[in-house]
Design a protein around this motif. Sequence first.
Motif, PDB file in Angstrom:
ATOM      1  N   ASN A 108       0.820  -1.209   0.000  1.00 35.79           N
ATOM      2  CA  ASN A 108       0.000   0.000   0.000  1.00 35.79           C
ATOM      3  C   ASN A 108       0.856   1.263   0.000  1.00 35.79           C
ATOM      4  O   ASN A 108       1.979   1.276   0.498  1.00 35.79           O
ATOM      5  CB  ASN A 108      -0.905   0.018   1.234  1.00 35.79           C
ATOM      6  N   LYS A 109       0.306   2.337  -0.534  1.00 35.40           N
ATOM      7  CA  LYS A 109       0.962   3.632  -0.487  1.00 35.40           C
ATOM      8  C   LYS A 109       1.003   4.136   0.959  1.00 35.40           C
ATOM      9  O   LYS A 109       0.101   3.842   1.737  1.00 35.40           O
ATOM     10  CB  LYS A 109       0.209   4.650  -1.346  1.00 35.40           C
ATOM     11  N   PRO A 110       2.015   4.927   1.312  1.00 32.09           N
ATOM     12  CA  PRO A 110       2.044   5.501   2.663  1.00 32.09           C
ATOM     13  C   PRO A 110       0.893   6.492   2.861  1.00 32.09           C
ATOM     14  O   PRO A 110       0.502   7.199   1.933  1.00 32.09           O
ATOM     15  CB  PRO A 110       3.394   6.232   2.716  1.00 32.09           C
ATOM     16  N   THR A 111       0.380   6.537   4.075  1.00 29.97           N
ATOM     17  CA  THR A 111      -0.598   7.558   4.446  1.00 29.97           C
ATOM     18  C   THR A 111       0.120   8.904   4.562  1.00 29.97           C
ATOM     19  O   THR A 111       1.222   8.980   5.100  1.00 29.97           O
ATOM     20  CB  THR A 111      -1.254   7.206   5.790  1.00 29.97           C
ATOM     21  N   ILE A 112      -0.494   9.948   4.043  1.00 30.98           N
ATOM     22  CA  ILE A 112       0.105  11.280   4.093  1.00 30.98           C
ATOM     23  C   ILE A 112      -0.438  12.039   5.296  1.00 30.98           C
ATOM     24  O   ILE A 112      -1.638  12.018   5.573  1.00 30.98           O
ATOM     25  CB  ILE A 112      -0.184  12.064   2.797  1.00 30.98           C
ATOM     26  N   TYR A 113       0.471  12.711   5.999  1.00 28.50           N
ATOM     27  CA  TYR A 113       0.111  13.515   7.167  1.00 28.50           C
ATOM     28  C   TYR A 113       0.524  14.972   6.944  1.00 28.50           C
ATOM     29  O   TYR A 113       1.610  15.249   6.429  1.00 28.50           O
ATOM     30  CB  TYR A 113       0.814  13.005   8.427  1.00 28.50           C
ATOM     31  N   LYS A 114      -0.345  15.880   7.313  1.00 23.01           N
ATOM     32  CA  LYS A 114       0.008  17.280   7.468  1.00 23.01           C
ATOM     33  C   LYS A 114       0.286  17.502   8.955  1.00 23.01           C
ATOM     34  O   LYS A 114       0.359  16.538   9.723  1.00 23.01           O
ATOM     35  CB  LYS A 114      -1.123  18.181   6.971  1.00 23.01           C
ATOM     36  N   TYR A 115       0.402  18.721   9.379  1.00 24.87           N
ATOM     37  CA  TYR A 115       0.731  18.970  10.773  1.00 24.87           C
ATOM     38  C   TYR A 115       0.007  20.218  11.277  1.00 24.87           C
ATOM     39  O   TYR A 115      -0.415  21.089  10.504  1.00 24.87           O
ATOM     40  CB  TYR A 115       2.234  19.154  10.949  1.00 24.87           C
ATOM     41  N   LYS A 116      -0.099  20.285  12.572  1.00 21.50           N
ATOM     42  CA  LYS A 116      -0.619  21.459  13.260  1.00 21.50           C
ATOM     43  C   LYS A 116       0.406  21.870  14.301  1.00 21.50           C
ATOM     44  O   LYS A 116       0.896  21.023  15.062  1.00 21.50           O
ATOM     45  CB  LYS A 116      -1.955  21.122  13.934  1.00 21.50           C
ATOM     46  N   ILE A 117       0.752  23.155  14.326  1.00 26.36           N
ATOM     47  CA  ILE A 117       1.706  23.648  15.325  1.00 26.36           C
ATOM     48  C   ILE A 117       0.968  23.885  16.637  1.00 26.36           C
ATOM     49  O   ILE A 117       0.012  24.667  16.692  1.00 26.36           O
ATOM     50  CB  ILE A 117       2.388  24.939  14.857  1.00 26.36           C
ATOM     51  N   ILE A 118       1.406  23.192  17.682  1.00 30.14           N
ATOM     52  CA  ILE A 118       0.798  23.337  19.011  1.00 30.14           C
ATOM     53  C   ILE A 118       1.505  24.430  19.806  1.00 30.14           C
ATOM     54  O   ILE A 118       0.872  25.273  20.440  1.00 30.14           O
ATOM     55  CB  ILE A 118       0.849  21.999  19.780  1.00 30.14           C
ATOM     56  N   ASN A 119       2.827  24.411  19.765  1.00 31.35           N
ATOM     57  CA  ASN A 119       3.628  25.414  20.482  1.00 31.35           C
ATOM     58  C   ASN A 119       4.924  25.671  19.726  1.00 31.35           C
ATOM     59  O   ASN A 119       5.400  24.813  18.952  1.00 31.35           O
ATOM     60  CB  ASN A 119       3.979  24.945  21.891  1.00 31.35           C
ATOM     61  N   GLU A 120       5.499  26.842  19.951  1.00 32.99           N
ATOM     62  CA  GLU A 120       6.824  27.181  19.449  1.00 32.99           C
ATOM     63  C   GLU A 120       7.695  27.590  20.628  1.00 32.99           C
ATOM     64  O   GLU A 120       7.236  28.310  21.520  1.00 32.99           O
ATOM     65  CB  GLU A 120       6.761  28.333  18.447  1.00 32.99           C
ATOM     66  N   TYR A 121       8.950  27.112  20.619  1.00 36.09           N
ATOM     67  CA  TYR A 121       9.883  27.440  21.687  1.00 36.09           C
ATOM     68  C   TYR A 121      11.206  27.911  21.083  1.00 36.09           C
ATOM     69  O   TYR A 121      11.547  27.551  19.945  1.00 36.09           O
ATOM     70  CB  TYR A 121      10.139  26.217  22.572  1.00 36.09           C
ATOM     71  N   ASP A 295       4.390  15.486   5.837  1.00 34.99           N
ATOM     72  CA  ASP A 295       4.841  16.592   5.002  1.00 34.99           C
ATOM     73  C   ASP A 295       5.047  17.815   5.889  1.00 34.99           C
ATOM     74  O   ASP A 295       4.099  18.518   6.247  1.00 34.99           O
ATOM     75  CB  ASP A 295       3.788  16.879   3.920  1.00 34.99           C
ATOM     76  N   LEU A 296       6.304  18.081   6.247  1.00 28.79           N
ATOM     77  CA  LEU A 296       6.629  19.181   7.148  1.00 28.79           C
ATOM     78  C   LEU A 296       7.318  20.338   6.425  1.00 28.79           C
ATOM     79  O   LEU A 296       7.961  21.178   7.046  1.00 28.79           O
ATOM     80  CB  LEU A 296       7.526  18.674   8.286  1.00 28.79           C
ATOM     81  N   PHE A 339       9.580  23.254  17.427  1.00 23.73           N
ATOM     82  CA  PHE A 339       8.128  23.182  17.234  1.00 23.73           C
ATOM     83  C   PHE A 339       7.547  21.959  17.949  1.00 23.73           C
ATOM     84  O   PHE A 339       8.080  20.846  17.800  1.00 23.73           O
ATOM     85  CB  PHE A 339       7.787  23.088  15.753  1.00 23.73           C
ATOM     86  N   GLU A 340       6.485  22.167  18.675  1.00 18.21           N
ATOM     87  CA  GLU A 340       5.656  21.051  19.142  1.00 18.21           C
ATOM     88  C   GLU A 340       4.516  20.937  18.139  1.00 18.21           C
ATOM     89  O   GLU A 340       3.788  21.911  17.902  1.00 18.21           O
ATOM     90  CB  GLU A 340       5.102  21.310  20.532  1.00 18.21           C
ATOM     91  N   ILE A 341       4.386  19.769  17.508  1.00 18.41           N
ATOM     92  CA  ILE A 341       3.408  19.617  16.441  1.00 18.41           C
ATOM     93  C   ILE A 341       2.495  18.423  16.691  1.00 18.41           C
ATOM     94  O   ILE A 341       2.829  17.515  17.469  1.00 18.41           O
ATOM     95  CB  ILE A 341       4.076  19.456  15.063  1.00 18.41           C
ATOM     96  N   GLU A 342       1.379  18.430  16.007  1.00 15.48           N
ATOM     97  CA  GLU A 342       0.468  17.285  15.971  1.00 15.48           C
ATOM     98  C   GLU A 342       0.328  16.866  14.510  1.00 15.48           C
ATOM     99  O   GLU A 342       0.079  17.700  13.640  1.00 15.48           O
ATOM    100  CB  GLU A 342      -0.888  17.661  16.535  1.00 15.48           C
ATOM    101  N   LEU A 343       0.540  15.586  14.221  1.00 11.05           N
ATOM    102  CA  LEU A 343       0.376  15.078  12.868  1.00 11.05           C
ATOM    103  C   LEU A 343      -1.104  14.824  12.598  1.00 11.05           C
ATOM    104  O   LEU A 343      -1.804  14.256  13.434  1.00 11.05           O
ATOM    105  CB  LEU A 343       1.183  13.803  12.665  1.00 11.05           C
TER     106      LEU A 343
END
Length: 346
Positions: A108-121, A295-296, A339-343
Amino acid sequence: MKNSAILISILVLLFLTLSCANDYKFSLEKPNKVVINESITIKLIEKNNKAVDKIQFYVNGKEIASNGNLVNINTSDLGVGKHAINALAFYDGRTKKENGFIEVFAKNKPTIYKYKIINEYPHDSKAYTQGLEYYNGFLYETTGRRGQSTLRKVAIKTGEVLQKVNLDKKYFGEGMTIVNNKIIWLTWENKKGFVYDLETFKQEKEFSYDQSKQGWGLTHSETELIKSDGTNKIWFLDNETLKEKRSIQIYTNDRSVNHLNELELVNGKIYANKYQKNTLAIIDAKTGIVEGLGDLRGLEKEMAKTQKLVANDEVLNGIAYDAENNRLFVTGKNWSKLFEIELIKQ
């Protein structure tokens, strides 16, 4: 004249004998590309239908049971990647070896993920990040380049370097991980790693890795160190002896994935930076199959708001995971932000 005729006759007979002996022509029939879990048949054919006494088949150097001139293989036993196939034919007091390979891909093809920025330090923009790990509320980081390679303990919220030690300038520091209150740190081209005390940062011993190509990224499971070497392979080392035990190849449904760099084990999956691609590969630690791609690339744009990245190697590198609080941190080489991120699955 009589002696000459006898000599000619002997030479003709010898030529005919050698010609007959060499009249065996073999062909290794096999598929080149297959999908994991498929069963395949590999045959060694003698093109002139001459009798062959025995044929032995080998996969990755290990002999496997055959049925005459063929062998059946379930690719689930091999895993994804390139696998060497050899057939050794015994005939007329001679032997002949035919070599080839098969390449096994994910289904199978890989699942693609975007991201959400939760915090920046804040993050030290002079830190050429090679390894990053969360441990007991702090980040531990290793940086690279000869003469600039350091091991650091960092406060997450402020980016303050609380503790630091330099690596000998003849080494180029790479990835690190923490096991049993010891920091294990790789070097790039020297095939050598070092072990440090977690509290004092005192170097206690060194170890070598002789099978893998180089030292790049490092993480660990409960029983093994997990190491990248810049290729499409992931290596597993014994936690106690630090010796390389085995490796897996990393593949999607249509290609191998090389330049694997910094690593982190997250919920049983290996997260890996792909060098200079700002991509996060999510890998099944048992099979080597790339199950997802994060995809970051947009993080570069976030960096550009406050910092100009001037070198082509100032790319995403550094993954740390806080399992207790389910926090995922990423940064890059000489980036001024962590970056603290959520996929987010697409």
